[in-house]
Write a protein that holds these residues in place. Structure first.
Motif, PDB file in Angstrom:
ATOM      1  N   LEU A  50       0.930  -0.981   0.022  1.00 31.07           N
ATOM      2  CA  LEU A  50      -0.234   0.192  -0.134  1.00 31.07           C
ATOM      3  C   LEU A  50       0.859   1.750  -0.355  1.00 31.07           C
ATOM      4  CD1 LEU A  50      -3.134  -1.307   2.701  1.00 31.07           C
ATOM      5  CD2 LEU A  50      -2.931  -1.029  -0.323  1.00 31.07           C
ATOM      6  N   ARG A  51       1.359   1.329   0.491  1.00 30.93           N
ATOM      7  CA  ARG A  51       3.241   2.670   0.908  1.00 30.93           C
ATOM      8  C   ARG A  51       3.021   2.485  -0.038  1.00 30.93           C
ATOM      9  NH1 ARG A  51       6.820   2.172   6.064  1.00 30.93           N
ATOM     10  NH2 ARG A  51       4.857   2.365   7.567  1.00 30.93           N
ATOM     11  N   TRP A  52       3.688   1.408  -1.307  1.00 33.09           N
ATOM     12  CA  TRP A  52       4.502   1.469  -2.530  1.00 33.09           C
ATOM     13  C   TRP A  52       3.126   2.205  -3.724  1.00 33.09           C
ATOM     14  CZ3 TRP A  52       6.551  -3.517  -5.840  1.00 33.09           C
ATOM     15  CH2 TRP A  52       7.171  -3.528  -6.678  1.00 33.09           C
ATOM     16  N   LEU A  53       1.436   1.597  -3.660  1.00 33.99           N
ATOM     17  CA  LEU A  53       0.901   2.207  -4.108  1.00 33.99           C
ATOM     18  C   LEU A  53       0.901   3.585  -4.164  1.00 33.99           C
ATOM     19  CD1 LEU A  53      -1.394   1.432  -6.380  1.00 33.99           C
ATOM     20  CD2 LEU A  53      -2.580   0.904  -4.387  1.00 33.99           C
ATOM     21  N   PHE A  54       0.762   4.319  -2.922  1.00 37.34           N
ATOM     22  CA  PHE A  54       0.112   5.712  -2.454  1.00 37.34           C
ATOM     23  C   PHE A  54       1.551   6.704  -2.693  1.00 37.34           C
ATOM     24  CE2 PHE A  54      -3.135   4.016   0.158  1.00 37.34           C
ATOM     25  CZ  PHE A  54      -4.399   3.831  -0.550  1.00 37.34           C
ATOM     26  N   GLY A  55       2.350   5.788  -2.814  1.00 36.05           N
ATOM     27  CA  GLY A  55       3.674   6.851  -3.311  1.00 36.05           C
ATOM     28  C   GLY A  55       3.947   7.070  -4.613  1.00 36.05           C
ATOM     29  N   ALA A 101       3.341   4.510  -6.995  1.00 29.59           N
ATOM     30  CA  ALA A 101       3.063   2.581  -7.402  1.00 29.59           C
ATOM     31  C   ALA A 101       4.395   2.819  -8.989  1.00 29.59           C
ATOM     32  CB  ALA A 101       2.241   2.545  -8.477  1.00 29.59           C
ATOM     33  N   LYS A 102       6.007   3.487  -8.560  1.00 27.59           N
ATOM     34  CA  LYS A 102       6.730   3.396  -9.451  1.00 27.59           C
ATOM     35  C   LYS A 102       7.632   2.244  -9.625  1.00 27.59           C
ATOM     36  CE  LYS A 102       7.501   8.447  -9.571  1.00 27.59           C
ATOM     37  NZ  LYS A 102       8.379   9.353  -9.718  1.00 27.59           N
ATOM     38  N   GLY A 103       7.319   1.530 -11.395  1.00 25.85           N
ATOM     39  CA  GLY A 103       7.844   0.172 -10.528  1.00 25.85           C
ATOM     40  C   GLY A 103       7.468  -1.033 -11.009  1.00 25.85           C
ATOM     41  N   MET A 104       5.333  -0.455 -10.149  1.00 24.14           N
ATOM     42  CA  MET A 104       5.358  -1.752  -9.897  1.00 24.14           C
ATOM     43  C   MET A 104       4.529  -2.444 -11.010  1.00 24.14           C
ATOM     44  SD  MET A 104       2.705  -0.659  -6.707  1.00 24.14           S
ATOM     45  CE  MET A 104       1.653  -1.803  -6.287  1.00 24.14           C
ATOM     46  N   GLN A 105       4.890  -3.804 -10.920  1.00 25.41           N
ATOM     47  CA  GLN A 105       4.888  -5.010 -12.153  1.00 25.41           C
ATOM     48  C   GLN A 105       3.105  -5.730 -11.384  1.00 25.41           C
ATOM     49  OE1 GLN A 105       7.776  -7.171 -12.480  1.00 25.41           O
ATOM     50  NE2 GLN A 105       8.778  -5.400 -13.364  1.00 25.41           N
ATOM     51  N   LEU A 106       2.734  -6.287 -12.887  1.00 21.42           N
ATOM     52  CA  LEU A 106       1.243  -7.045 -12.437  1.00 21.42           C
ATOM     53  C   LEU A 106       1.423  -7.971 -11.157  1.00 21.42           C
ATOM     54  CD1 LEU A 106      -1.253  -7.396 -13.462  1.00 21.42           C
ATOM     55  CD2 LEU A 106      -0.893  -9.189 -14.860  1.00 21.42           C
ATOM     56  N   MET A 107       2.641  -8.574 -11.257  1.00 20.13           N
ATOM     57  CA  MET A 107       2.388  -9.467 -10.090  1.00 20.13           C
ATOM     58  C   MET A 107       2.629  -8.610  -8.753  1.00 20.13           C
ATOM     59  SD  MET A 107       2.391 -12.756  -9.383  1.00 20.13           S
ATOM     60  CE  MET A 107       3.353 -13.620  -8.423  1.00 20.13           C
ATOM     61  N   TYR A 163       0.503  -5.626  -8.113  1.00 18.38           N
ATOM     62  CA  TYR A 163      -0.821  -5.797  -8.211  1.00 18.38           C
ATOM     63  C   TYR A 163      -1.739  -7.067  -7.765  1.00 18.38           C
ATOM     64  CZ  TYR A 163      -0.338  -1.487  -9.731  1.00 18.38           C
ATOM     65  OH  TYR A 163      -0.057   0.514 -10.902  1.00 18.38           O
ATOM     66  N   PHE A 164      -1.719  -8.263  -8.346  1.00 13.06           N
ATOM     67  CA  PHE A 164      -2.177  -9.732  -7.316  1.00 13.06           C
ATOM     68  C   PHE A 164      -2.063  -9.706  -6.600  1.00 13.06           C
ATOM     69  CE2 PHE A 164      -1.994 -14.352  -7.292  1.00 13.06           C
ATOM     70  CZ  PHE A 164      -2.739 -14.331  -7.824  1.00 13.06           C
ATOM     71  N   ASP A 165      -0.393  -9.451  -6.101  1.00 13.23           N
ATOM     72  CA  ASP A 165       0.088  -9.605  -4.941  1.00 13.23           C
ATOM     73  C   ASP A 165      -1.218  -9.001  -3.838  1.00 13.23           C
ATOM     74  OD1 ASP A 165       1.347 -10.848  -2.903  1.00 13.23           O
ATOM     75  OD2 ASP A 165       3.175  -9.036  -3.287  1.00 13.23           O
ATOM     76  N   LEU A 166      -0.955  -7.742  -4.005  1.00 10.75           N
ATOM     77  CA  LEU A 166      -1.954  -6.796  -2.815  1.00 10.75           C
ATOM     78  C   LEU A 166      -3.095  -7.191  -2.974  1.00 10.75           C
ATOM     79  CD1 LEU A 166      -1.811  -4.315  -1.965  1.00 10.75           C
ATOM     80  CD2 LEU A 166      -2.485  -2.866  -3.714  1.00 10.75           C
ATOM     81  N   VAL A 167      -4.005  -7.804  -4.447  1.00  8.38           N
ATOM     82  CA  VAL A 167      -5.433  -7.920  -4.017  1.00  8.38           C
ATOM     83  C   VAL A 167      -5.254  -9.272  -3.385  1.00  8.38           C
ATOM     84  CG1 VAL A 167      -7.155  -9.330  -5.413  1.00  8.38           C
ATOM     85  CG2 VAL A 167      -6.174  -6.932  -6.347  1.00  8.38           C
ATOM     86  N   LEU A 168      -4.064 -10.256  -3.481  1.00  6.92           N
ATOM     87  CA  LEU A 168      -4.107 -10.873  -2.440  1.00  6.92           C
ATOM     88  C   LEU A 168      -4.409 -11.110  -0.858  1.00  6.92           C
ATOM     89  CD1 LEU A 168      -3.948 -14.601  -2.451  1.00  6.92           C
ATOM     90  CD2 LEU A 168      -1.308 -14.482  -2.742  1.00  6.92           C
ATOM     91  N   HIS A 169      -2.902 -10.633  -0.397  1.00  9.32           N
ATOM     92  CA  HIS A 169      -3.315  -9.709   1.087  1.00  9.32           C
ATOM     93  C   HIS A 169      -4.432  -8.842   1.214  1.00  9.32           C
ATOM     94  CE1 HIS A 169       0.563 -12.162   1.167  1.00  9.32           C
ATOM     95  NE2 HIS A 169       0.881 -12.134   0.252  1.00  9.32           N
ATOM     96  N   GLY A 170      -5.271  -8.614   0.761  1.00 11.49           N
ATOM     97  CA  GLY A 170      -6.046  -7.412   1.055  1.00 11.49           C
ATOM     98  C   GLY A 170      -6.676  -7.852   0.927  1.00 11.49           C
ATOM     99  N   PHE A 171      -7.178  -9.014   0.043  1.00  6.46           N
ATOM    100  CA  PHE A 171      -9.297  -9.569   0.468  1.00  6.46           C
ATOM    101  C   PHE A 171      -9.145  -9.579   1.697  1.00  6.46           C
ATOM    102  CE2 PHE A 171     -12.155 -13.026  -0.470  1.00  6.46           C
ATOM    103  CZ  PHE A 171     -12.266 -12.705  -1.457  1.00  6.46           C
ATOM    104  N   PRO A 172      -8.583  -9.965   2.194  1.00  9.62           N
ATOM    105  CA  PRO A 172      -9.456 -10.677   3.740  1.00  9.62           C
ATOM    106  C   PRO A 172      -9.818  -9.269   4.338  1.00  9.62           C
ATOM    107  CG  PRO A 172      -7.075 -11.707   3.720  1.00  9.62           C
ATOM    108  CD  PRO A 172      -7.568 -11.172   2.600  1.00  9.62           C
ATOM    109  N   PHE A 173      -9.035  -8.294   4.200  1.00  8.87           N
ATOM    110  CA  PHE A 173      -9.128  -6.320   4.717  1.00  8.87           C
ATOM    111  C   PHE A 173     -11.092  -6.180   4.189  1.00  8.87           C
ATOM    112  CE2 PHE A 173      -5.230  -6.829   5.925  1.00  8.87           C
ATOM    113  CZ  PHE A 173      -5.306  -6.798   7.078  1.00  8.87           C
TER     114      PHE A 173
END
Length: 70
Positions: free
Chosen positions: A32-37, A39-45, A47-57
């Motif tokens: 989330l820090r990376w995204l709100f900062g 998201a420079k250098g973020m790849q598709l994986m 974003y998928f990782d963020l969704v995977l770890h964020g889904f329980p919340f």
């Protein structure tokens, strides 16, 4: 469906999958820090990782909203 409406299971998912790995900081917080900062250098994986770890919340927020509406 019992899985998406059981408080114990959703909180367990938040504390395990949602926050793992725990050190040096919870993974979802780092993403989330990376995204709100910018998201420079973020790849598709990433974003998928963020969704995977964020889904329980997301499930937890959904359950809170459902309980508050009753």
């Amino acid at each position: 469906m019992k899985l998406t409406t059981d408080w114990r299971i959703i909180i367990l998912l938040c504390l395990t999958l949602g926050l793992a790995p725990f050190f040096p900081e919870p993974h979802v917080i780092g993403k989330l820090r990376w995204l709100f900062g910018g998201a420079k250098g973020m790849q598709l994986m990433d974003y998928f990782d963020l969704v995977l770890h964020g889904f329980p919340f997301i499930l937890l927020i959904r359950l809170i909203i459902i309980k508050l509406k009753k």
